[in-house]
Structures are given as C-alpha cells and as structure tokens.
Design an enzyme around this catalytic site. Structure first.
Site, PDB file in Angstrom:
ATOM      1  CD  GLU A  38      59.722 -10.135 -42.359  1.00 37.99           C
ATOM      2  OE1 GLU A  38      59.439 -10.860 -41.382  1.00 37.99           O
ATOM      3  OE2 GLU A  38      58.929  -9.924 -43.293  1.00 37.99           O
TER       4      GLU A  38
ATOM      5  CD  GLN B 234      58.237 -15.458 -30.122  1.00 38.38           C
ATOM      6  OE1 GLN B 234      57.863 -15.774 -29.009  1.00 38.38           O
ATOM      7  NE2 GLN B 234      57.888 -16.134 -31.212  1.00 38.38           N
ATOM      8  CB  THR B 235      56.303  -8.347 -32.018  1.00 42.53           C
ATOM      9  OG1 THR B 235      57.364  -8.571 -31.085  1.00 42.53           O
ATOM     10  CG2 THR B 235      55.550  -7.093 -31.618  1.00 42.53           C
TER      11      THR B 235
ATOM     12  N   GLY C 281      59.774  -4.187 -26.506  1.00 47.84           N
ATOM     13  CA  GLY C 281      60.212  -5.424 -25.878  1.00 47.84           C
ATOM     14  C   GLY C 281      61.339  -6.130 -26.616  1.00 47.84           C
ATOM     15  CE1 TYR C 282      61.635 -11.948 -25.531  1.00 40.23           C
ATOM     16  CE2 TYR C 282      59.912 -11.658 -27.153  1.00 40.23           C
ATOM     17  CZ  TYR C 282      60.456 -12.354 -26.101  1.00 40.23           C
ATOM     18  OH  TYR C 282      59.801 -13.473 -25.608  1.00 40.23           O
TER      19      TYR C 282
ATOM     20  CB  CYS D  67      37.669 -24.824 -40.351  1.00 37.02           C
ATOM     21  SG  CYS D  67      38.883 -25.209 -39.068  1.00 37.02           S
TER      22      CYS D  67
ATOM     23  CB  CYS E   9      40.506 -22.645 -44.022  1.00 36.75           C
ATOM     24  SG  CYS E   9      42.220 -23.159 -44.327  1.00 36.75           S
TER      25      CYS E   9
ATOM     26  CB  CYS F  50      42.847 -29.153 -43.103  1.00 39.54           C
ATOM     27  SG  CYS F  50      43.476 -28.905 -41.433  1.00 39.54           S
TER      28      CYS F  50
ATOM     29  CB  SER G  97      58.646 -14.142 -21.832  1.00 43.32           C
ATOM     30  OG  SER G  97      59.955 -13.652 -21.736  1.00 43.32           O
TER      31      SER G  97
END
Length: 389
Positions: free
Chosen positions: A62, A67-68, A106-107, A229, A232, A238, A333
DNA sequence: CAGACGTGGGA
DNA sequence: TTCCCAAGTCT
C-alpha cells in the site's frame, strides 16, 4: 436506453446502496484483479471473508502504491519481500539497503518512512516474554500514527489485511465517485464530502472485496480518459454517463507551471580512475540517494564554469572540466531539469561534504552497489559505455 | 492550503 | 513531443 436512476447515492437510503454494492461486487467477481500477490495467502489461495492476510506484505504494497500504478509496483514488491520478508528484518536493515531496493521507484521518503515505521513497531513491542506478540495496529489511529500512513493508506491496509470496514479515497475512488454523482468541483477541494461518499457506499459485510472492486473499476473501466462505460456495472446509476460526457469528470484545477533549470554535473575522475560521488542530504528531493555532484547554471554562465563553481562550493575541490559525457532531460513532478554532464579531472583539494551527507571515491564497477536516482542511472550507463570504449 | 515529492507509461 | 497522470502524505 438512458439511465433511469438519478444520482442519489448519498441522498437515498439503503436501497440504492445495496444495488450499487451488489452490482459492483458481481462485476468484480468475474472482471476484477484476483492475482495480486499480497491479497492472497502464501499458498496462493484467496482469503475468505474476515480471514486476515499478512499485514507486512499489505503495508509494503500500500505504501508502494501511493501515486504509483500496480504494474510498476509488482516487481518492486517481489524484490522487497525477498530482501525484507518480515517486520523484524526490515527494522534491522540499514537505510542503504532499503534505498537500494527502492531505487527507481520514486518518492523516496516513502521508503525512509516505511523503514522508520518498522523500527517503531518493533521498538513498541514489550520486552520479550511473548516473542510472538502481534505488533499490528487494528485501528485507523494506530496506523495513521506511523510515518507515511494517511487516512486512505490506513483504510486500505485495515480493509485489505483484516477485512475491517474502513473506507479509502485514492485517485481511482475520487474519479469513480466524481463521475457517479457528476460532482461539479475538483475532489481535492472537497475531500470531506468524498470521504462521506466512500464511507456511505462501503459494504460493511465485505469491505476488503468492496474497496478492491472500487479500485479495480477505476483502474480498468472508469479510466481517466475514454472510460469504458459499456463495461461498467454502475452505468445505470452514473450521473456523468447520464450527462453524456463522463470524461468531463472529475473536474480538475489548472496545474501550476513547472520551472525549467539547467544543471551542470561533473563526473570527476582521479589518477587511479576512481569516480567521485556524494550522498544527498537525508530529507528533500531524492533524500539519501547518491549522485554525481553538480548544481544549477546561473544566468549568463557557461556550463563548464557552472561545474567548476559548484564543485568548488559544494566539495571544495578544483577540477579541469573536460569533454561532455551526456546531456539528458528529466521531468520531476514539480520541475524539469536538463543535466549537462562533463567528464572532469581532479586537480586539488580533499573532497568535503559541504552540501551533502558524505562524499566518496569509488571504482566505476562499484557504482552498482549505491542507490542512485533514475537520471543518474543514465549517467552511469553512459560512463560505463565510455570506459569500455 | 498550496507546494514538495519520482518515475514510467500511454495517448 | 508534450502532456497527463497513478492505489497520497507531509509541511
């Protein structure tokens, strides 16, 4: 046939929620991702409702997933679990080894915080009569007290590892929910509203499956561009689909402009053919990683002068700037950089870590045992090619 | 609250 | 090529 159900997921009582839950979970059973390794038992079987999973593997995953994308994380997660298979192994590891495994993902603050969190959990254990005491938090507050864990990651871990009913609100969920109700404001501006929505929809009977289904829907069907869609399960409910333009949601703010800078970099060689590298400061951009020294070009300054000046200011050494090794551009970024890299000959001065944690002369073949950022990995490749020629 | 914080992939 | 952006958190 146009959608019949108005966008009332929040306003309407349990009937609409029950339909949303069951249609999503039915879809997920046949179309969701069920091959994610940290969501299975060690023997490969799927966990039944309420069955716990290894919290360590879930926690690592997690944090990597912040962001990955999943496909990027998978190989890193496998390498990480091979190197640090459990909490104690991670807590006992050096930051150098941690950054080696994280290198390229990254990060990097995520890796440092994960490492620090492991040490805190191990230290938090009472001294040892019961050697196998469970160190894992069972509350959102407990997880959020760990570095690098916010509400969404905490909710992900609790729902995923323990099947506890905690909502999540990552980018996928924000996008799905923004479309579901055709929300007219950027989600980041009204996070409390979206949290309430995520909590309202969450299936308290199957939180692990529901949250995963919501993310799979966002990642595979309700995608940022050209959502599918037709595939979905929520299309009849929606509001964005009903409005005829789901791609218009979620509403986004205009991003700030990203500055551009030119960086002069020196690959400094001494008489023995060793190369000079430095370890960046522990916090901030690329904190704790190693790099080739250099710095920002000033207005009107020749790049050779930039390199001479930066090595003087940050390392207290004198060099002769030689031929160009490589020029490369790299987008972070929040800024774009052009690295102009020159081979340099060391002339005088013992290198000092004036703007770094440490400086070190290393043989070129030893560079692979240091964690470097992606841009520097390309410089290393160019150097190896040059030295081989 | 707005900005810092990486990287690789897709259109 | 350029832009967008992906399973966010911290300051």
């Amino acid at each position: 046939m146009p959608p019949r159900t108005p966008p009332t997921a929040t306003a309407s009582p349990s009937g609409a929620e029950a339909e949303l839950r069951s249609s999503l979970l039915d879809w997920w059973e046949s179309h969701g991702r069920h091959d994610i390794p940290w969501k299975r038992h060690p023997d490969g079987s799927r966990p039944g409702p309420g069955e716990p999973l290894d919290p360590f593997g879930v926690w690592v995953a997690e944090v990597m997933l912040q962001q990955t994308q999943l496909a990027v994380v998978l190989p890193y997660w496998h390498r990480w679990m091979a190197a640090f298979p459990d909490l104690r192994t991670l807590a006992a590891a050096s930051e150098h080894d941690v950054l080696m495994v994280w290198q390229g993902l990254g990060y990097y603050a995520r890796a440092r915080r994960l490492h620090g969190g492991a040490q805190r959990l191990v230290d938090g254990e009472p001294p040892a009569p019961s050697a196998d005491r469970d160190p894992w938090p069972r509350t959102l507050e407990g997880w959020m007290a760990l570095p690098g864990i916010g509400r969404s990651t905490g909710g992900s871990i609790l729902s995923s590892a323990f099947d506890r009913p905690f909502a999540i609100l990552d980018g996928n969920v924000q996008r799905v929910l923004a479309r579901l109700v055709a929300h007219p404001v950027a989600p980041k501006r009204q996070l409390p509203h979206f949290w309430r929505l995520s909590e309202t929809l969450l299936d308290p009977q199957r939180p692990r499956a529901f949250n995963q289904a919501l993310m799979d829907l966002g990642a595979g069907v309700c995608t940022p561009r050209q959502p599918a869609c037709g595939a979905c399960p929520w299309q009849p409910h929606c509001a964005a689909y009903a409005a005829g333009d789901p791609g218009r949601f979620p509403v986004k703010d205009t991003p700030p402009p990203v500055p551009f800078q030119v960086i002069g970099v020196g690959v400094v060689l001494d008489a023995e053919g060793r190369v000079l590298i430095d370890q960046r400061l522990p916090e901030g951009l690329l904190g704790g990683l190693w790099e080739f020294p250099g710095g920002k070009q000033e207005p009107g300054e020749a790049i050779e002068a930039t390199i001479r000046r930066e090595l003087r200011e940050e390392l207290a050494i004198e060099v002769t700037v030689g031929e160009e090794l490589i020029t490369l551009e790299h987008a972070y970024s929040h800024k774009r950089l052009r690295f102009v890299v020159h081979l340099c000959r060391w002339l005088a001065g013992e290198p000092q870590p004036l703007a770094s944690q440490e400086v070190r002369w290393v043989a070129p073949q030893e560079l692979s045992s240091y964690p470097f950022p992606a841009a520097n990995a390309r410089i290393i490749a160019a150097l190896q090619a040059r030295l081989a020629a």
